[in-house]
Design a protein around this motif. Structure first.
Motif: not given
Ligand SMILES: [Zn+2]
Ligand SMILES: [Zn+2]
Length: 267
Positions: A85-92, A163-165, A181-183
């Motif tokens: 979904t995106h590259g934030h630490a909690d997802h990768i 958009h996530h921020g 998730t995460d938006f």
């Molecule tokens: Zn995130």
């Protein structure tokens, strides 16, 4: 335990919520709040990820830092693709734990993401991608940039830009299900892609506003507009106790939880 892949009927996939918690997990380290100390198993939330099983194949959306434990808990016997979904630490950060599936299946695992996510993966996991000779094992993956709808294991994925921020992220629609998730905001054009859903999983961090996440009130408004048959919240913080929060939600909206599993029609 059977692999989740064995549970899906033709024309549908089996979705399992591997993790339902926010980035620090619930309980979060060192916290003394009542949710972090709750004896209710549904208040125990690992980092956000779902597993989709279809036609004997398993597709993972995001590799959370808890991926290994989540895969053990789900009895995951093979892994055919990862979609980010995106590259934030909690997802990768769980990506390193795909190695046992490389060994077992003797193949690279395709990894899908938008260009920013793939760039973050290459930077964060330099040891995977720098091509340097090594005596240790590193994950064998093949990066595939998402630029429109794509098919994995016979399932058509429709990317849902959000958009996530200040970050552009992707949600995904698959048949009559969608995972967002995460938006903090879903643009109008993306809302148009989310009508006629049976199952909608969406971010609802807490009640208090957050610059990067949807709140309970905001997500309830999205559910009202999209009118899916059922909606499930995810990326849940320790502000929301499972039982007490469910008691104040509409009947077709529930907090997701680790281990939640249901079939989604692909027709
Ligand atoms: Zn995130
Ligand atoms: Zn997150």
């Amino acid at each position: 335990m059977d692999s989740p892949a064995q549970n899906a009927r033709p024309g549908s996939l089996r979705l399992t919520m591997l993790g339902s918690g926010t980035s620090m997990g619930v309980p979060s380290l060192g916290c003394n709040c009542r949710v972090c100390h709750s004896p209710e198993p549904h208040d125990n939330r690992t980092r956000p990820s779902i597993l989709l099983a279809a036609g004997g194949q398993n597709i993972l959306i995001d590799t959370s830092p808890d991926f290994r434990q989540q895969a053990l808990r789900a009895g995951l016997a093979r892994l055919d693709a990862v979609i980010y979904t995106h590259g934030h630490a909690d997802h990768i950060l769980g990506l390193d734990d795909v190695r046992p599936f490389n060994f077992k299946q003797k193949q690279r695992i395709p990894v899908y993401g938008n260009s920013q996510t793939l760039a973050i993966l290459v930077r964060t996991f330099a040891y995977i991608f720098d091509g340097a000779p090594t005596l240790s094992t590193v994950p064998a993956v093949e990066l595939r940039e998402i630029s429109g709808p794509f098919e994995v294991a016979g399932v058509l994925f429709q990317p849902i830009p959000a958009h996530h921020g200040d970050m552009d992220v992707l949600g995904f629609r698959f048949g009559r299900g969608a995972y967002l998730t995460d938006f903090s905001e879903i643009p109008t054009a993306s809302m148009e892609l989310l009508h006629g859903l049976d199952e909608l999983i969406l971010d609802a961090l807490r009640d208090r506003p957050h610059p990067m996440h949807s709140t309970v009130a905001n997500s309830l408004e999205i559910v009202r507009l999209l009118a899916p048959r059922r909606a499930w919240f995810t990326h849940i913080s320790h502000d929301l106790p499972h039982e007490a929060t469910n008691a104040r939600l509409p009947e077709n909206v529930r907090l997701g939880y680790d281990g939640l599993s249901f079939e989604v029609s692909l027709r």
